[in-house]
Design a protein around this motif. Structure first.
Motif, PDB file in Angstrom:
ATOM      1  N   SER A  62      80.916  -0.948  72.451  1.00 26.00           N
ATOM      2  CA  SER A  62      81.071  -0.751  71.008  1.00 26.00           C
ATOM      3  C   SER A  62      81.538   0.656  70.618  1.00 26.00           C
ATOM      4  O   SER A  62      82.373   0.795  69.727  1.00 26.00           O
ATOM      5  CB  SER A  62      79.758  -1.078  70.301  1.00 26.00           C
ATOM      6  N   PRO A  63      81.012   1.717  71.251  1.00 29.49           N
ATOM      7  CA  PRO A  63      81.424   3.075  70.830  1.00 29.49           C
ATOM      8  C   PRO A  63      82.915   3.367  70.997  1.00 29.49           C
ATOM      9  O   PRO A  63      83.429   4.298  70.360  1.00 29.49           O
ATOM     10  CB  PRO A  63      80.579   3.992  71.719  1.00 29.49           C
ATOM     11  N   VAL A  64      83.600   2.617  71.849  1.00 25.23           N
ATOM     12  CA  VAL A  64      85.008   2.918  72.129  1.00 25.23           C
ATOM     13  C   VAL A  64      85.948   1.809  71.683  1.00 25.23           C
ATOM     14  O   VAL A  64      87.162   1.986  71.712  1.00 25.23           O
ATOM     15  CB  VAL A  64      85.232   3.202  73.634  1.00 25.23           C
ATOM     16  N   LYS A  65      85.412   0.700  71.268  1.00 23.78           N
ATOM     17  CA  LYS A  65      86.246  -0.443  70.885  1.00 23.78           C
ATOM     18  C   LYS A  65      87.167  -0.058  69.741  1.00 23.78           C
ATOM     19  O   LYS A  65      86.738   0.543  68.756  1.00 23.78           O
ATOM     20  CB  LYS A  65      85.368  -1.625  70.490  1.00 23.78           C
ATOM     21  N   GLY A  66      88.447  -0.371  69.901  1.00 23.14           N
ATOM     22  CA  GLY A  66      89.450  -0.031  68.897  1.00 23.14           C
ATOM     23  C   GLY A  66      90.098   1.324  69.104  1.00 23.14           C
ATOM     24  O   GLY A  66      91.109   1.635  68.476  1.00 23.14           O
ATOM     25  N   ARG A  67      89.511   2.144  69.984  1.00 24.49           N
ATOM     26  CA  ARG A  67      90.070   3.465  70.268  1.00 24.49           C
ATOM     27  C   ARG A  67      90.571   3.581  71.711  1.00 24.49           C
ATOM     28  O   ARG A  67      91.522   4.313  71.979  1.00 24.49           O
ATOM     29  CB  ARG A  67      89.012   4.551  70.034  1.00 24.49           C
ATOM     30  N   PHE A  68      89.921   2.877  72.623  1.00 26.39           N
ATOM     31  CA  PHE A  68      90.282   2.947  74.038  1.00 26.39           C
ATOM     32  C   PHE A  68      90.924   1.635  74.469  1.00 26.39           C
ATOM     33  O   PHE A  68      90.561   0.557  73.978  1.00 26.39           O
ATOM     34  CB  PHE A  68      89.043   3.177  74.898  1.00 26.39           C
ATOM     35  N   THR A  69      91.866   1.743  75.417  1.00 24.02           N
ATOM     36  CA  THR A  69      92.541   0.560  75.950  1.00 24.02           C
ATOM     37  C   THR A  69      92.644   0.668  77.466  1.00 24.02           C
ATOM     38  O   THR A  69      93.117   1.686  77.982  1.00 24.02           O
ATOM     39  CB  THR A  69      93.944   0.410  75.361  1.00 24.02           C
ATOM     40  N   ILE A  70      92.218  -0.386  78.144  1.00 22.74           N
ATOM     41  CA  ILE A  70      92.329  -0.441  79.602  1.00 22.74           C
ATOM     42  C   ILE A  70      93.504  -1.339  79.959  1.00 22.74           C
ATOM     43  O   ILE A  70      93.685  -2.420  79.381  1.00 22.74           O
ATOM     44  CB  ILE A  70      91.047  -1.001  80.236  1.00 22.74           C
TER      45      ILE A  70
END
Length: 124
Positions: A62-70
């Motif tokens: 949740s803390p990185v969803k929408g900002r990080f992409t793997i």
């Protein structure tokens, strides 16, 4: 055996971006689910996100969803973590992980192989 080597860490200002890379050697990475974890000073290692063997499924904390992409390039045996809109609380050592079981990769104790990590520092 799988060896994982991360790169791409560094110092960035809040709101900036970084892309981490993880190069795998040994067995072909295409047969493994891959994930990223991070560990901030004084804190436990936490799950960041994971990607299935064929890149068809990804899942993020949740803390990185929408900002990080793997993403991954199996031809290059490489996995990437694109980090955008970075925040000071993203400061941590980031670790690449590999496991034959995508479902269990949220949990550090179920990871089969670890890289040594790369430090990301986000200044305010």
């Amino acid at each position: 055996q799988v060896q994982l080597v991360e790169s791409g860490g560094g110092l960035v200002q809040a709101g900036g971006s970084l892309r981490l890379s993880c190069v795998a050697s040994g067995r072909t990475v295409s047969s493994y689910a891959m994930a990223w974890f991070r560990q901030a000073p004084g804190k436990e290692r936490e799950f960041v996100g994971k990607i299935s063997e064929s890149s068809s499924i990804t899942y993020y904390a949740s803390p990185v969803k929408g900002r990080f992409t793997i993403s991954r390039d199996n031809a290059k045996n490489t996995v990437y973590l694109q980090m955008d809109s970075l925040k000071p609380e993203d400061t941590a050592v980031y670790y690449c992980a590999a496991s034959p079981n995508y479902g269990g990769m949220n949990y550090p104790e179920l990871v089969h192989y670890w890289g040594k990590g790369t430090l990301v520092t986000v200044s305010s």
